[in-house]
Scaffold this motif. Structure first.
Motif, mmCIF file in Angstrom:
data_model
loop_
_atom_site.group_PDB
_atom_site.id
_atom_site.type_symbol
_atom_site.label_atom_id
_atom_site.label_comp_id
_atom_site.label_asym_id
_atom_site.label_seq_id
_atom_site.Cartn_x
_atom_site.Cartn_y
_atom_site.Cartn_z
ATOM 1 N N HIS A 115 0.842 -1.194 0.000
ATOM 2 C CA HIS A 115 0.000 0.000 0.000
ATOM 3 C C HIS A 115 0.886 1.256 0.000
ATOM 4 O O HIS A 115 1.929 1.304 0.650
ATOM 5 N N GLU A 116 0.437 2.272 -0.727
ATOM 6 C CA GLU A 116 1.218 3.499 -0.837
ATOM 7 C C GLU A 116 1.440 4.148 0.525
ATOM 8 O O GLU A 116 2.502 4.733 0.787
ATOM 9 N N TRP A 117 0.444 4.040 1.416
ATOM 10 C CA TRP A 117 0.611 4.596 2.767
ATOM 11 C C TRP A 117 1.825 3.962 3.449
ATOM 12 O O TRP A 117 2.638 4.655 4.071
ATOM 13 N N PHE A 118 1.923 2.635 3.336
ATOM 14 C CA PHE A 118 3.015 1.941 4.010
ATOM 15 C C PHE A 118 4.356 2.214 3.345
ATOM 16 O O PHE A 118 5.380 2.367 4.012
ATOM 17 N N ARG A 119 4.348 2.278 2.033
ATOM 18 C CA ARG A 119 5.587 2.575 1.331
ATOM 19 C C ARG A 119 6.145 3.926 1.760
ATOM 20 O O ARG A 119 7.358 4.078 1.969
ATOM 21 N N GLU A 120 5.251 4.895 1.877
ATOM 22 C CA GLU A 120 5.699 6.207 2.346
ATOM 23 C C GLU A 120 6.160 6.128 3.795
ATOM 24 O O GLU A 120 7.186 6.702 4.169
ATOM 25 N N SER A 121 5.425 5.421 4.627
ATOM 26 C CA SER A 121 5.721 5.355 6.053
ATOM 27 C C SER A 121 7.098 4.761 6.326
ATOM 28 O O SER A 121 7.829 5.226 7.197
ATOM 29 N N ARG A 122 7.456 3.738 5.570
ATOM 30 C CA ARG A 122 8.743 3.082 5.815
ATOM 31 C C ARG A 122 9.908 3.743 5.082
ATOM 32 O O ARG A 122 11.068 3.374 5.291
ATOM 33 N N SER A 123 9.595 4.720 4.212
ATOM 34 C CA SER A 123 10.651 5.337 3.404
ATOM 35 C C SER A 123 11.604 6.175 4.231
ATOM 36 O O SER A 123 12.782 6.321 3.896
ATOM 37 N N SER A 124 11.100 6.754 5.323
ATOM 38 C CA SER A 124 11.941 7.642 6.121
ATOM 39 C C SER A 124 11.283 7.872 7.486
ATOM 40 O O SER A 124 10.067 7.929 7.597
ATOM 41 N N LYS A 125 12.098 8.025 8.510
ATOM 42 C CA LYS A 125 11.564 8.341 9.830
ATOM 43 C C LYS A 125 10.959 9.725 9.897
ATOM 44 O O LYS A 125 10.215 10.042 10.833
ATOM 45 N N ASN A 127 9.178 10.947 7.262
ATOM 46 C CA ASN A 127 8.075 11.023 6.306
ATOM 47 C C ASN A 127 6.773 11.410 7.017
ATOM 48 O O ASN A 127 6.541 11.027 8.165
ATOM 49 N N ALA A 128 5.906 12.159 6.331
ATOM 50 C CA ALA A 128 4.655 12.638 6.930
ATOM 51 C C ALA A 128 3.736 11.498 7.355
ATOM 52 O O ALA A 128 2.897 11.676 8.240
ATOM 53 N N LYS A 129 3.904 10.325 6.739
ATOM 54 C CA LYS A 129 3.060 9.178 7.086
ATOM 55 C C LYS A 129 3.781 8.186 7.999
ATOM 56 O O LYS A 129 3.324 7.056 8.189
ATOM 57 N N ARG A 130 4.899 8.604 8.563
ATOM 58 C CA ARG A 130 5.653 7.680 9.417
ATOM 59 C C ARG A 130 4.790 7.161 10.559
ATOM 60 O O ARG A 130 4.833 5.973 10.902
ATOM 61 N N ASN A 131 3.978 8.033 11.155
ATOM 62 C CA ASN A 131 3.170 7.615 12.307
ATOM 63 C C ASN A 131 1.778 7.129 11.887
ATOM 64 O O ASN A 131 0.870 7.084 12.693
ATOM 65 N N TRP A 132 1.639 6.737 10.606
ATOM 66 C CA TRP A 132 0.393 6.105 10.162
ATOM 67 C C TRP A 132 0.401 4.607 10.474
ATOM 68 O O TRP A 132 -0.607 3.926 10.325
#
Length: 559
Positions: A115-125, A127-132
């Protein structure tokens, strides 16, 4: 928009019969061995003739399909194996024409790692979605959405609105009480009820008559009431699993438990006397889903000569207990487990992981060189694995892949080997088939909803524990006055033959036999009084009687 339901008193979902479709296994329209949305559309006439009010569609969202489609990578796209969003829109319009509404699976306490949410979340500490997502030591422990985060909840609500705007009638909410929590953490966030109330206010209240049913795992009956009490405005319905797990052992699905008739009766009584809070908290009834094995095998003796009798007896049980009825695809023709298949053919991830875990545990406790005996586990896999209900529907014996698909290659999952005995086509026109009986019983339940759906459930005392017979009375009210007709149900839950049962001697009432599963078609045009008589039931036989409390010129015995 959706038309009015053919449901009777109460809200439309209370009297509804809801049919679950697991799309990969329902009908393949393009010959790739995989069921799809056009295949479902081609079989809407089957749903209409069965008499269902709605169907719940298991996930067909975009997914890498590691966990049977419950690992979703995009909530607004349809996986190409199933079709397109346009196919869903056509499905909704086609269902609307026959007054059947559509319920989608809402799987939001976790996502696929694609999922794009997870890809963004794991891309960087940073990232805006890190805490999703919930992370520990740099890893997501469940790939679970962090629903404590209001941004996550609003994103989920937006996805819900996307489908509600297209005209769906509600959601089945996957493990909704666990909301992204790992088993090592509490099952649900402290504010799970707040979030469900927020979802109701922000989303669902804007779509009148929308229905929600929540899968609630590891919850007590008192906890379930908190979710479904109408004044709390959270869920409309809840799935409890006591009846599906009645013969599980302490080790779970593949640990053999007590499978006595007495244990089954206790489970039914405890479940149907335990949830209701006055007349407000609501119950569901189901014997099968994509997460269970086939009920004919689980509740029967696995003998082909008893298969139809077991299926009809379970149809009577299903349609004469109160609450909203759910029927799983293939249940209406009495589909059975793949008991003859080699153990290597069971390829569901849940089954494979469970067997590996048990084998590892036994290996750790064994002596060097000792052979690990897994025969007892394999026996339970053949009885309880969810692989059984995920096999394709046999539409017509004699056609390629029993009419499920025209592919020249393999199906995505094995077809059952007994399609010469059990298929849809042979049962469609046969008056004494399991399918014909299910149709009649669904209609019977609708006609007598005041007794069955809304009525009081009273077990006849001497059948509640010992012996093969289970008998109960469903009595209803109208305008706060008792109905003139109550319903007595008598079930033989075993393969025992010539089992005696003394019908109650009801003073001031007439007892008329209505349904006998051993009769051609099941329904009997016989209004003679059998009050106090002794009857003998055959293997898995079911009887239904009218208790007529006042003399009537005629009885409505042919639904």
């Amino acid at each position: 928009m959706l038309q009015q339901s053919r449901a009777g008193p109460g809200t439309r979902w209370q009297t509804a019969c809801i049919y679950q479709i697991y799309p990969a296994s329902f009908k393949d329209s393009n010959g790739d061995g995989f069921g799809d949305l056009p295949g479902i559309i081609s079989k809407i006439d089957h749903l209409e003739s069965l008499g269902v009010n709605a169907f719940w569609l298991s996930p067909c969202d975009e997914s890498p399909n590691v966990d049977g489609g419950y690992d979703i990578s995009n909530y607004r796209k349809i996986d190409r194996r199933y079709g397109t969003v346009a196919d869903i829109e056509l499905l909704i319009r086609s269902l609307d024409e026959v007054n059947i509404w559509l319920i989608l699976d809402l799987v939001v306490n976790h996502t696929s790692d694609q999922h794009e949410w997870f890809r963004e979340s794991r891309s960087s500490k940073t990232n805006a979605k890190r805490n999703w997502y919930i992370w520990r030591k740099g890893k997501s422990i469940t790939i679970g959405n962090e629903c404590e985060n209001p941004e996550v909840r609003q994103a989920v609500y937006a996805d819900m609105r996307f489908w509600l705007e297209k005209g769906i009638a509600g959601f089945r909410m996957d493990v909704i009480n666990m909301l992204a929590k790992h088993p090592d953490l509490p099952n649900a966030p402290p504010r799970v009820h707040d979030y469900l109330q927020e979802m109701r206010k922000d989303v669902l209240d804007h779509y009148p008559e929308t229905m929600t049913v929540g899968e609630l795992l590891y919850t007590t009956r008192d906890e379930v009431k908190l979710y479904v009490e109408p004044n709390r405005r959270e869920l409309d319905l809840a799935f409890e699993f006591d009846l599906c797990a009645w013969n599980f052992g302490p080790g779970g699905r593949f640990d053999k438990g007590r499978d006595t008739v007495q244990a089954l009766k206790r489970t039914i009584c405890r479940t149907w006397n335990g949830l209701r809070s006055g007349e407000t908290a609501w119950q569901t009834f189901f014997l099968e889903s994509h997460d269970t094995a086939r009920s004919v095998t689980r509740f029967g003796d696995d003998k082909p000569e008893h298969s139809a009798a077991i299926a009809k007896m379970l149809a009577v049980l299903s349609t004469t207990l109160y609450g909203t009825l759910f029927v799983y695809q293939g249940q209406e023709i009495g589909m059975e487990n793949h008991t003859a298949d080699p153990i290597e053919s069971f390829d569901d991830i849940n089954t494979i992981n469970a067997m590996r875990k048990i084998e590892r545990s036994r290996h750790e406790c064994s002596q060097p060189g000792e052979t690990i005996d897994m025969s007892d586990v394999h026996e339970q896999v053949r009885l309880q694995a969810r692989d059984h209900t995920r096999s394709p529907i046999p539409w017509k014996y004699g056609e390629p892949h029993a009419g499920f698909s025209t592919t020249v290659g393999p199906l995505w999952k094995r077809m059952n080997s007994n399609t010469d005995r059990i298929d849809m086509a042979s049962q469609t026109s046969a008056s004494n088939s399991v399918l014909s009986f299910w149709r009649d019983m669904i209609e019977f339940r609708r006609l007598f909803a005041k007794n069955i759906v809304f009525g009081a459930f009273d077990v006849i005392d001497d059948t509640s524990s010992e012996g093969p017979i289970f008998a109960y009375i469903q009595s209803g009210m109208s305008h706060k006055r008792p109905l003139k007709v109550d319903i007595l149900v008598v079930l033989n839950l075993t393969a025992e033959d010539h089992v005696p049962f003394a019908l109650p001697n009801l003073e001031g009432a007439k007892l008329a036999r209505l349904i006998d599963t051993r009769w051609e078609g099941g329904f009997i045009a016989d209004a003679s009084d059998v009050n106090g008589e002794l009857v003998h039931l055959g293997p898995y036989q079911a009887l239904v009687f009218f208790i007529v409390k006042e003399t009537a010129a005629s009885l409505p015995i042919d639904p």
